[in-house]
Design a protein around this motif. Structure first.
Motif, short mmCIF file in Angstrom:
data_model
loop_
_atom_site.label_atom_id
_atom_site.label_comp_id
_atom_site.label_asym_id
_atom_site.label_seq_id
_atom_site.Cartn_x
_atom_site.Cartn_y
_atom_site.Cartn_z
N ASP A 66 0.83 -1.22 0.00
CA ASP A 66 0.00 0.00 0.00
C ASP A 66 0.86 1.25 0.00
O ASP A 66 0.52 2.25 -0.65
CB ASP A 66 -0.93 0.00 1.22
N LEU A 99 -5.88 -6.57 -1.69
CA LEU A 99 -4.58 -6.26 -2.29
C LEU A 99 -4.52 -6.71 -3.75
O LEU A 99 -4.06 -5.96 -4.62
CB LEU A 99 -3.46 -6.92 -1.48
N LYS A 102 -6.41 -4.39 -5.97
CA LYS A 102 -5.65 -3.16 -6.23
C LYS A 102 -4.58 -3.42 -7.29
O LYS A 102 -4.36 -2.60 -8.19
CB LYS A 102 -4.98 -2.68 -4.93
#
Length: 332
Positions: A66, A99, A102
């Motif tokens: 991130d 995740l 993303k």
């Protein structure tokens, strides 16, 4: 301290723990590196986490991923850290889709001479595999979008992920991609995925591509080579007669070379016998190509001895020279 010096120290710390990253000291170093801003070091640390299967450091990996999504072209040029983290989490069977979603949607344009280039297509493919492994319910929606990605590497990743899913819902997506057309590597991956998911249903389509019966945004030769490669990698029993008959029907020298190599790559008894027959009986040019194709089996001593015996029996000095060149090339 200058950035280069701190990065060098981080790499040095990683080198010191490579022999035992799972030790208490090793995990402490990995935790420290994963929290740093040096993407090259983080990428190497992620690889060590995967190697040692350090599940306790998964939260550190997620946090780092991130962090590198913020101003990514500056924080993680080349997408090195995010790619390494995604690969590690995939190998560790991480099961939170956030995740991977993303990552599969991440685009990272970076400046190059004359414009920009996207450095994240491999990341998108890796995250596609992660979503498949965790059985994400809407994975086919994501893979369908990825099959339409502007980057060929990402489309290849999508085709591989669909094959990995073993889900026949991916068959229509792959067939559409083939029918629309694509680059030769993408086309080959899509055809191979189809042959893995639905071989009986897909063989006629692969033959159409092989014989250029369907129009695509490729030259005929490129199209045929893509289909031949997919057939050879499929290892299907049905692939040999298709490749054999196609090879017999073509005259283009480069395509004939591709075809004979595809037959050799099948590693099937019938295919091997066909190649040995070509060496024994075919015109010299075809016999030479058959010997060259059989070169992929040079490490198989028994089989290569059979090739040698066939060449010796033919008593052709030119073919004997080709054989010796192949032996020297592959065994040196």
């Amino acid at each position: 301290m200058p950035k280069s010096r701190k990065l060098e120290e981080s790499i040095a710390s990683l080198n010191q723990i490579r022999s035992d990253p799972a030790s208490e000291a090793g995990q402490a170093v990995l935790h420290q590196i994963l929290s740093s801003k040096y993407s090259i070091a983080v990428a190497q640390a992620a690889g060590l986490v995967a190697q040692a299967e350090l599940y306790a450091l998964i939260p550190d990996l997620v946090t780092a991923f991130d962090r590198f999504l913020v101003k990514p072209k500056d924080s993680d040029p080349g997408c090195l850290a995010k790619q390494a983290i995604a690969e590690t989490l995939y190998r560790l069977e991480y099961s939170d889709e956030t995740l991977f979603l993303k990552g599969i949607r991440h685009i990272q344009p970076e400046p190059v001479w004359g414009g920009t280039t996207d450095t994240a297509p491999r990341l998108r493919g890796t995250c596609a595999l992660g979503l498949v492994r965790m059985n994400f319910p809407q994975v086919m929606v994501e893979l369908g979008d990825l099959l339409a990605d502007p980057e060929p590497e990402a489309r290849i990743g999508a085709a591989r992920a669909i094959a990995y899913s073993e889900n026949d819902q991916g068959v229509p997506l792959l067939r559409l991609r083939v029918k629309v057309g694509d680059t030769s590597p993408v086309l080959s991956e899509c055809l191979l995925a189809l042959l893995q998911l639905a071989p009986t249903q897909s063989l006629p389509l692969v033959e159409d591509v092989l014989y250029a019966r369907t129009t695509m945004n490729l030259g005929t030769a490129e199209q045929a080579e893509a289909a031949a490669l997919a057939l050879s990698e499929s290892r299907l029993n049905e692939a040999f007669p298709i490749l054999r008959d196609w090879w017999k029907s073509i005259r283009d020298p480069q395509l004939r070379k591709t075809g004979i190599l595809a037959i050799a790559t099948l590693r099937q008894p019938d295919a091997i016998e066909f190649l040995l027959t070509q060496i024994a009986e075919a015109r010299p040019g075809d016999a030479k190509e058959a010997i060259a194709a059989m070169g992929i089996h040079v490490q198989d001593r028994a089989l290569w001895q059979r090739v040698r015996q066939v060449v010796e029996a033919r008593q052709d000095a030119a073919l004997r020279e080709v054989l010796e060149q192949m032996s020297r090339s592959f065994l040196s």
